[in-house]
Design an enzyme around this catalytic site. Sequence first.
Site, PDB file in Angstrom:
ATOM      1  N   TYR A 138      -1.984  -0.485  10.203  1.00 54.75           N
ATOM      2  CA  TYR A 138      -1.990  -0.837   8.784  1.00 54.75           C
ATOM      3  C   TYR A 138      -0.696  -0.397   8.101  1.00 54.75           C
ATOM      4  O   TYR A 138      -0.063  -1.177   7.384  1.00 54.75           O
ATOM      5  CB  TYR A 138      -3.190  -0.169   8.107  1.00 54.75           C
ATOM      6  CG  TYR A 138      -3.352  -0.532   6.646  1.00 54.75           C
ATOM      7  CD1 TYR A 138      -3.805  -1.794   6.276  1.00 54.75           C
ATOM      8  CD2 TYR A 138      -3.071   0.389   5.644  1.00 54.75           C
ATOM      9  CE1 TYR A 138      -3.968  -2.130   4.939  1.00 54.75           C
ATOM     10  CE2 TYR A 138      -3.232   0.060   4.306  1.00 54.75           C
ATOM     11  CZ  TYR A 138      -3.677  -1.197   3.956  1.00 54.75           C
ATOM     12  OH  TYR A 138      -3.831  -1.521   2.645  1.00 54.75           O
ATOM     13  N   SER A 155       0.838  -1.200   0.000  1.00 58.07           N
ATOM     14  CA  SER A 155       0.000   0.000   0.000  1.00 58.07           C
ATOM     15  C   SER A 155       0.870   1.246   0.000  1.00 58.07           C
ATOM     16  O   SER A 155       2.017   1.223   0.477  1.00 58.07           O
ATOM     17  CB  SER A 155      -0.890   0.011   1.250  1.00 58.07           C
ATOM     18  OG  SER A 155      -1.552   1.250   1.409  1.00 58.07           O
ATOM     19  N   LYS A 163       2.156  -2.914   6.410  1.00 55.51           N
ATOM     20  CA  LYS A 163       2.516  -2.862   4.998  1.00 55.51           C
ATOM     21  C   LYS A 163       3.997  -2.511   4.813  1.00 55.51           C
ATOM     22  O   LYS A 163       4.638  -2.970   3.863  1.00 55.51           O
ATOM     23  CB  LYS A 163       1.623  -1.870   4.259  1.00 55.51           C
ATOM     24  CG  LYS A 163       0.161  -2.318   4.153  1.00 55.51           C
ATOM     25  CD  LYS A 163       0.024  -3.649   3.420  1.00 55.51           C
ATOM     26  CE  LYS A 163      -1.432  -3.995   3.142  1.00 55.51           C
ATOM     27  NZ  LYS A 163      -1.583  -5.263   2.372  1.00 55.51           N
TER      28      LYS A 163
END
Length: 250
Positions: free
Chosen positions: A155, A142, A159
């Site tokens: 998150y 991402s 990533k």
Amino acid sequence: MSNTPTTTQYAGLRGRRYLVTGATSGIGQAVALALREQHAEVVALGRNPEALAALEAAGCTTCALELTDTEALERTITEHGPFDGLVNSAGITHVEPALTLPAEAIDQVFHTNARAAAMAARCVARGMIEANKGGSIVNVSSQASLVGLDDHLAYSASKAAMDAITRSLCLEWGAHKIRVNSVNPTVTLTPMAQKVWSAPEKRDPMLAAIPLHRFAELADVVEPILFLLSDGAAMISGVCLPIDGGYTTR
């Protein structure tokens, strides 16, 4: 499926065997269907029974699986392998300010986004090495791994860990002719994302920060993944490729 590439042919995909995680929604589902359109064999992992049934109807072999169950994951990969490639598309998020973010949420996001991806890659690579055939692994990361985003600690960190996994495995497995890359998309207009980003107060500031002034369509992400899996990317490994319309240049 709309936005899934149907015309471009990628060298070397036909007849090869690919494992796709997170295949019952979003990017993973689009990749699985696009690989079938390239006449590749696909083993699709996911949790949604209806989506798995639709993938079976499209010619995929499907397995219902909780990716964080490492023993079940390794058993499934061993049973259905060896593979020519892997797309680690499974992922979850937890959006919350860092001051209130529970440790349990961090663990859950890391287990799915980073640890499960590493375990899937490990097992697929073992089969590639035993078969002496090489292959390609693409991790769906991402833009959140490349820049800071409010309320995305778990998150973004997971990533970033996935990108570190990509670089490490590129070094370790290159001698076995195994290529490992990441793609790092911006907001991608899956059905869920369309709902989340439909409110103008959320959508408009993000669009203003993207030089191309649009979000990614599914095809914008699927096409680079197919290229990285293909023989056309035979000299590309260790790359973390932003697919973000220029967002991370700011």
